[in-house]
Write an enzyme that holds these catalytic residues in place. Structure first.
Site, PDB file in Angstrom:
ATOM      1  N   GLU A  26     -52.387  -5.897 -78.463  1.00  0.00           N
ATOM      2  CA  GLU A  26     -52.818  -6.346 -79.277  1.00  0.00           C
ATOM      3  C   GLU A  26     -52.498  -7.168 -80.438  1.00  0.00           C
ATOM      4  OE1 GLU A  26     -57.516  -8.578 -79.210  1.00  0.00           O
ATOM      5  OE2 GLU A  26     -57.300  -6.837 -80.663  1.00  0.00           O
ATOM      6  N   GLU A  68     -66.942  -4.309 -81.374  1.00  0.00           N
ATOM      7  CA  GLU A  68     -65.340  -3.841 -83.106  1.00  0.00           C
ATOM      8  C   GLU A  68     -65.693  -4.034 -84.319  1.00  0.00           C
ATOM      9  OE1 GLU A  68     -61.230  -5.335 -82.125  1.00  0.00           O
ATOM     10  OE2 GLU A  68     -63.163  -6.656 -81.162  1.00  0.00           O
TER      11      GLU A  68
END
Length: 285
Positions: A267, A170
């Site tokens: 998220e 990520e």
């Protein structure tokens, strides 16, 4: 009159076909609740029930390691949920560490953390693990950092492949996480290509990439075959969709049209309570 009737029927049928396709396309969009950020009004283990009550069949969170894996599995099974994702361990998170994969000299610790994560993933039947690579070490050369990172990712990808688990990498935005080693889509893609490993995918976080580079639809469409998981939050504020500048209706449509069949992790930090902010989901269920 018969001709006009036939034309009208064709128009109605085309409209119906378009509507069915639209419904089918939206039905493909699957959302998992991130229990690190959502339902924080209750204790962590109670968030599974809250998520299930609000229609989430899947969950993800940053770290499971404060609880026995068997206990977490019990909660997942109790509420008929899938474990979609969690991160490799970052034991010094509270002190500001954001991963150790790019830090020379900590390779043994990284390998041990891979083993810990796999142990949890096997119990929780989780097929994706994300690695946060860490802050760029100030006193190390770029070459040493790159070698360490590539070697660590190759090791992790090899070990995860043995268990049919995909390794994700990520990028974070440098405004929220100053000094993070990966801050752009192309940086992640270049790193994955440098490893030469097929078991590594890009975890694309819509919020982080909106802050760093924008071009969300073009980037997602172009890189979709390299993306293994997507997460969302609106910008500014990192709140739920509809609170900021991102056109999620267009974005979800583009994601579906690009062929993404995975989950999208929610998220985000609820702006005014988790359940109060879930109205945005109604359009996509």
């Amino acid at each position: 009159m018969i001709i006009y009737y036939d034309v009208i029927c064709r128009i109605l049928q085309a409209g119906k076909f378009h509507l069915v396709n639209r419904i089918k396309r939206r039905a493909m969009t699957k959302f998992s609740a991130n229990l690190t950020m959502m339902f924080t009004e209750v204790d962590f283990l109670d968030r599974f029930e809250k998520a299930a009550h609000n229609g989430f069949d899947a969950v993800e969170y940053m770290f499971p390691y404060d609880w026995p894996a068997a206990q977490l599995l019990e909660y997942l099974q109790r509420h008929n949920q899938q474990q979609i994702l969690f991160n490799l361990p970052v034991d010094e998170w509270a002190s500001g560490v954001r991963g150790i994969a790019c830090i020379p000299g900590r390779e043994q610790e990284f390998q041990e953390n891979v083993g810990r994560a796999i142990g949890y993933a096997k119990v929780l039947r989780c097929s994706r693990l994300n690695v946060l690579v860490g802050l760029t070490p100030e006193k190390e050369s770029p070459d040493a950092i790159q070698r360490t990172l590539v070697d660590n990712l190759r090791f992790a990808a090899d070990e995860l492949a043995k268990e049919n688990i995909t390794l994700l990498v990520e990028a974070l935005n440098s405004r929220d996480v100053p000094g993070f080693h990966l801050v752009g889509s192309q940086e992640v893609i270049d790193l994955i290509e440098a490893t030469g490993h097929e078991n590594i995918k890009f975890q694309y976080d819509i919020y982080h990439m909106q802050r760093m580079e924008g071009e969300l639809i073009n980037t997602l469409t172009r890189l979709m075959d390299k993306i293994g998981h997507i997460q969302l939050a609106d910008n500014p504020g990192r709140h739920e969709p509809g609170t900021g500048e991102i056109n999620f209706t267009n974005l979800f449509q583009a994601i579906d049209q690009a062929g993404y069949e995975g989950w999208i992790g929610c998220e985000y930090i609820p702006a005014a309570g988790t359940e109060a902010g879930l109205g945005w989901l109604a359009e996509y269920r």
